[in-house]
Write a protein that holds these residues in place. Structure first.
Motif, short mmCIF file in Angstrom:
data_model
loop_
_atom_site.label_atom_id
_atom_site.label_comp_id
_atom_site.label_asym_id
_atom_site.label_seq_id
_atom_site.Cartn_x
_atom_site.Cartn_y
_atom_site.Cartn_z
N ALA A 245 0.83 -1.20 0.00
CA ALA A 245 0.00 0.00 0.00
C ALA A 245 0.86 1.25 0.00
O ALA A 245 2.03 1.22 0.40
CB ALA A 245 -0.93 0.01 1.22
N ILE A 246 0.26 2.34 -0.47
CA ILE A 246 0.86 3.66 -0.40
C ILE A 246 -0.09 4.54 0.40
O ILE A 246 -1.29 4.59 0.12
CB ILE A 246 1.08 4.27 -1.80
N GLU A 247 0.44 5.19 1.41
CA GLU A 247 -0.40 6.01 2.27
C GLU A 247 0.19 7.41 2.38
O GLU A 247 1.34 7.64 2.04
CB GLU A 247 -0.50 5.38 3.67
N GLY A 248 -0.63 8.36 2.87
CA GLY A 248 -0.15 9.72 3.08
C GLY A 248 -0.84 10.71 2.17
O GLY A 248 -1.74 10.37 1.39
N GLU A 249 -0.43 11.94 2.28
CA GLU A 249 -1.00 13.00 1.47
C GLU A 249 0.00 14.14 1.36
O GLU A 249 1.00 14.17 2.08
CB GLU A 249 -2.31 13.51 2.08
N GLY A 250 -0.28 15.06 0.44
CA GLY A 250 0.61 16.20 0.27
C GLY A 250 2.00 15.76 -0.16
O GLY A 250 2.15 15.03 -1.12
N GLN A 251 3.00 16.19 0.61
CA GLN A 251 4.39 15.89 0.26
C GLN A 251 5.02 14.89 1.23
O GLN A 251 6.23 14.91 1.45
CB GLN A 251 5.20 17.18 0.22
N GLN A 252 4.21 14.02 1.78
CA GLN A 252 4.76 12.98 2.65
C GLN A 252 3.98 11.69 2.45
O GLN A 252 2.77 11.65 2.68
CB GLN A 252 4.69 13.40 4.12
N HIS A 253 4.65 10.67 2.00
CA HIS A 253 4.02 9.39 1.73
C HIS A 253 4.78 8.27 2.43
O HIS A 253 5.98 8.37 2.68
CB HIS A 253 3.97 9.11 0.23
N THR A 254 4.04 7.21 2.71
CA THR A 254 4.63 5.99 3.28
C THR A 254 4.30 4.83 2.35
O THR A 254 3.13 4.61 2.01
CB THR A 254 4.07 5.71 4.68
N VAL A 255 5.31 4.11 1.93
CA VAL A 255 5.12 2.91 1.12
C VAL A 255 5.33 1.71 2.02
O VAL A 255 6.38 1.56 2.66
CB VAL A 255 6.11 2.86 -0.07
N ARG A 256 4.32 0.86 2.10
CA ARG A 256 4.41 -0.36 2.91
C ARG A 256 4.64 -1.55 1.99
O ARG A 256 3.91 -1.73 1.00
CB ARG A 256 3.12 -0.54 3.72
N TYR A 257 5.66 -2.33 2.30
CA TYR A 257 5.98 -3.47 1.46
C TYR A 257 6.43 -4.65 2.29
O TYR A 257 6.91 -4.50 3.43
CB TYR A 257 7.05 -3.11 0.43
#
Length: 464
Positions: A245-257
């Motif tokens: 999944a890819i989470e977050g908004e604006g200029q900060q995201h978290t990629v979970r793998y």
């Protein structure tokens, strides 16, 4: 038929798979209609792919060179953390692309038998199509057609892939700033090139690749060396992963793998999904013809003719390999075929390509693994560029040359080079493979010293 709406050849797609054929056919006296859906001739390569990314690479490489000038006795103050005027880089890019597109259009429109239309073409029957442009609709008939609509970025079924700030390869080309951190989902040619470009520009980069290694189809030894180089430059490379999944908004995201049964995360200002491209068949009206296609591309025979007689397809539309020069070779072969001239259709075993990594990775012909898969008994002769005079002089003595040759007649079936400057070695490599030269023939050629190309002769002479 109305001569104003009837053509010898309709070509849909003004990129490298369509424009060369259009010009060749028009020069031979055929009446040709070339329809391009974009805003200029050139296709994905010019506007979204190989040319823009190489413009970025040139800026990144010059920044890297400035930082190393002290090694050449030319120390410059304040090279550490040198800022990049990204707006100027994008302006330079648009200037180059515009100039090339305008030049191609001027050349095309100088040919009296070639009509160029910017709009959308859709087949309505095996010998007719409708052209829509500027709100107008026009029906045309044709004797033959060439489909060359290229490819589009492949989406991945990842939750969060549609979030703002999550880009595809096209979006990354148009990005308006150099991100502080960048997560690239995909470790193919696009992912590797972009990883090094943005790392050289100052971004903290992570590459997430589903396969067991980056650059899966490339020579395994060279891909391994390049992977080590990426990691040595501070790029995080994770292979064998499954992005959840890819989470977050604006200029900060978290990629979970997931990796080896464990769940990990990476934080990034920008996330780019660069896991390849797929053939662009949407809106072509193929259902009104006998043309067959699947997710790999339009089905064609050895002459690039589809299941509908008289309709041909080239380039990315017919699947791998997806390279501009490959599409051009196919396009010109179809043109000769339609003119009734002998046509040598491109052979994948003779194809050449360059990945503009740092250092560049060039390839022509078969890899060792591909040769074995084809049932060939082969051996490999290697050359380490750490001992190469030209590479040492340049300040980047890193890389390897690998010649794949048949054991029975010592003919070279593959040339693979990882070294800065490999791109300019691939001309000779392509000729070696295309004409099946032996080790002895390459070794007998006098290569100038000190150059990177003399490694061809030295390696051939040293082969067992």
């Amino acid at each position: 038929m109305d001569p104003n709406t009837s053509y010898d050849v309709l070509i849909i797609g003004g990129g490298p798979g369509g424009t060369p054929a259009a010009m060749a056919l028009a020069q031979a006296g055929k009446r040709v209609l070339l329809v391009e859906a974009g805003h200029g001739l050139g296709g994905t390569c010019l506007f979204e792919g190989c040319i823009p990314s190489k413009i970025f690479r040139e800026t990144a490489a010059k920044r890297r060179e400035l930082a190393s000038l002290g090694d050449f006795g030319l120390p410059l103050p304040q090279t550490e953390g040198m800022s990049v005027n990204w707006s100027a880089v994008q302006t330079r890019k648009h200037h180059i692309l515009s100039g090339r597109a305008q030049g191609a259009l001027a050349k095309a429109r100088s040919l009296p038998g070639l009509d160029v239309v910017f709009g959308r073409a859709r087949l309505t029957a095996p010998r007719s199509a409708v052209i829509e442009t500027g709100g107008e609709r026009r029906e045309v008939a044709f004797a033959n057609a060439l489909l060359a609509t290229g490819s589009v970025a492949s989406p991945l079924p990842i939750p969060g892939a549609d979030l703002p700030g999550v880009l595809d390869s096209t979006g990354l080309i148009e990005i308006g700033f150099v991100p502080k951190s960048l997560a690239l989902i995909g470790g193919g040619p696009i992912g590797v090139e972009m990883a090094q470009i943005f790392a050289m520009l100052g971004s903290q980069v992570t590459v997430l690749e589903a396969g067991p290694r980056i650059l899966g189809p490339v020579d395994g030894v060279l891909a391994g060396l390049l992977s080590e180089r990426l990691r040595g430059e501070g790029i995080t490379v994770e292979t064998g992963v499954s992005v959840q999944a890819i989470e977050g908004e604006g200029q900060q995201h978290t990629v979970r793998y997931a990796h080896e049964g464990q769940v990990h995360t990476v934080e990034a200002q920008v996330v780019a999904i660069v896991a390849g491209r797929h053939p662009n068949v949407d809106g072509l009206g193929l259902e009104t013809t006998a043309v067959q296609h699947d997710r790999h591309g339009v089905k064609v025979d050895a002459t690039l003719q589809t299941d509908e007689p008289g309709i041909y397809a080239t380039g990315d539309l017919v699947g791998n390999p997806m390279f501009a020069h490959w599409a051009t070779a196919q396009s010109l072969a179809v043109a000769r075929h339609l003119l009734g001239a002998p046509a040598a259709f491109p052979n994948p075993a003779h194809n050449s390509a360059v990945i503009f990594s740092y250092p560049e990775l060039g390839m022509a012909g078969l890899t060792e693994d591909a040769a074995h898969a084809a049932g060939l008994e082969v051996a490999v002769a290697e050359y380490d560029y750490r001992i190469d005079a030209r590479a040492q002089i340049s300040g980047d003595a890193f890389g390897r040359l690998r010649l794949v040759y048949r054991k029975d007649d010592r003919r070279i079936v593959g040339v693979h080079a990882l070294v800065e400057g490999a791109a300019d070695l691939m001309g000779e490599a392509a000729l070696i493979v295309r004409h099946g030269l032996t080790l002895e023939q390459v070794g007998a050629a006098i290569h100038p010293h000190p150059t990177l190309t003399e490694a061809f002769g030295l390696t051939a002479l040293g082969a067992k």
